[in-house]
Design an enzyme around this catalytic site. Structure first.
Site, PDB file in Angstrom:
ATOM      1  N   GLU A 151     -16.175  57.816  25.264  1.00  0.00           N
ATOM      2  CA  GLU A 151     -16.334  57.815  26.492  1.00  0.00           C
ATOM      3  C   GLU A 151     -16.700  56.379  27.011  1.00  0.00           C
ATOM      4  OE1 GLU A 151     -16.975  60.336  28.636  1.00  0.00           O
ATOM      5  OE2 GLU A 151     -17.557  62.077  27.610  1.00  0.00           O
TER       6      GLU A 151
ATOM      7  N   HIS B  28      -8.158  63.368  26.929  1.00  0.00           N
ATOM      8  CA  HIS B  28      -8.919  64.457  26.938  1.00  0.00           C
ATOM      9  C   HIS B  28      -7.973  65.570  27.804  1.00  0.00           C
ATOM     10  CE1 HIS B  28     -12.611  66.839  28.040  1.00  0.00           C
ATOM     11  NE2 HIS B  28     -12.149  67.471  27.098  1.00  0.00           N
TER      12      HIS B  28
ATOM     13  N   HIS C  13     -12.098  59.821  27.016  1.00  0.00           N
ATOM     14  CA  HIS C  13     -12.703  60.188  27.911  1.00  0.00           C
ATOM     15  C   HIS C  13     -13.039  59.154  29.117  1.00  0.00           C
ATOM     16  CE1 HIS C  13     -13.585  64.033  25.676  1.00  0.00           C
ATOM     17  NE2 HIS C  13     -13.619  63.178  24.552  1.00  0.00           N
ATOM     18  N   TYR C  14     -13.427  59.443  30.365  1.00  0.00           N
ATOM     19  CA  TYR C  14     -14.102  58.857  31.227  1.00  0.00           C
ATOM     20  C   TYR C  14     -15.313  59.594  31.533  1.00  0.00           C
ATOM     21  CZ  TYR C  14     -11.607  61.042  35.207  1.00  0.00           C
ATOM     22  OH  TYR C  14     -11.473  62.207  36.098  1.00  0.00           O
ATOM     23  N   THR C  15     -16.489  58.921  31.934  1.00  0.00           N
ATOM     24  CA  THR C  15     -17.699  59.751  32.230  1.00  0.00           C
ATOM     25  C   THR C  15     -17.810  60.340  33.518  1.00  0.00           C
ATOM     26  OG1 THR C  15     -18.605  57.475  32.937  1.00  0.00           O
ATOM     27  CG2 THR C  15     -18.957  58.108  30.680  1.00  0.00           C
TER      28      THR C  15
ATOM     29  N   ASP D 135      -9.385  63.278  32.538  1.00  0.00           N
ATOM     30  CA  ASP D 135      -9.527  61.736  31.972  1.00  0.00           C
ATOM     31  C   ASP D 135      -8.733  61.624  30.733  1.00  0.00           C
ATOM     32  OD1 ASP D 135     -11.093  64.112  30.885  1.00  0.00           O
ATOM     33  OD2 ASP D 135     -12.378  62.835  29.769  1.00  0.00           O
TER      34      ASP D 135
END
Length: 230
Positions: free
Chosen positions: A94, A132, A29-31, A142
């Protein structure tokens, strides 16, 4: 990476894995938040009911919010390779990133140190490291087009297409399903998810190069047992 390199920052947002499931996937994921402290606060707040197992900051610091044995709340609704409840089947990582800028070398180096231990503990192969966007192509993008999947693949920490020269005439939907995408989400969404990961430089309509990527991936990493394919 040793436990001394990871800072414990427990989140209340977790539960037991359902149905006796064990992790077979790692979801990246990215935040999409302003900075790592803001992301850490949200991932550890009972108000928002989201979490992940790990957060990696731009400077490479790693935080653990949920024990790997437990079910973190990071993936949401979606499927991969015909299976749902991805939270019960996965470890969530993340990365502090806005989705528009490259991931820092320190961050990627920390990820490369973290992944082998997780993969070994849970017997997760490189094809089990997914985006994701792979499992929720209509909802998520993401870790996005700036994430360096090829770098991970060179170290055996992800997969990358090998033979992309000849696509043949096989339908996109057939190949996408054979690799693991949920084609009921729509071909446009699945094509975007494929490109997010394996061809981030490409936009526009489906081209032969997209089919060639899928043909390679579906041949080397087919769903087992195969899903129903027309």
């Amino acid at each position: 990476m040793t436990t001394d390199d990871v800072i414990a920052h427990p989140s209340p947002n977790f539960g037991p894995r359902r149905g006796g499931l064990l992790p077979s996937l790692i979801v990246m994921h990215y935040t999409a938040m302003v900075d790592a402290p803001s992301a850490l606060e949200r991932l550890c707040s009972a108000e928002f009911e989201v979490s992940a197992h790990y957060l990696i900051c731009k400077k490479g610091q790693v935080y653990q919010m949920v024990e790997e044995e437990m079910r973190a709340w990071h993936a949401g609704a979606g499927t991969w390779r015909g299976e749902d409840d991805i939270n019960s089947r996965s470890i969530g990582i993340e990365l502090d990133n806005d989705g528009r800028t490259p991931f820092s070398d320190l961050q990627m180096t920390a990820l490369e140190a973290l992944l082998p231990g997780i993969m070994t503990r849970w017997n997760i192969p490189p094809e089990g490291i997914i985006a994701h966007s792979d499992m929720a192509p209509t909802r998520k993008t993401d870790p996005g087009r700036k994430f360096d999947w090829a770098r991970l693949a060179r170290q055996g920490l992800a997969i990358w297409p090998e033979d992309t020269k000849a696509a043949g005439q096989t339908e996109f939907a057939t190949l996408a399903t054979r690799f693991g995408y949920d084609i009921t989400q729509g071909e446009a969404a699945v094509l975007n998810a494929l490109r997010q990961r394996f061809a981030p430089w490409r936009d526009g309509p489906l081209v032969a190069e997209d089919l060639a990527i899928l043909m390679d991936l579906a041949a080397r990493f087919p769903v087992d047992p195969p899903q129903n394919i027309a």
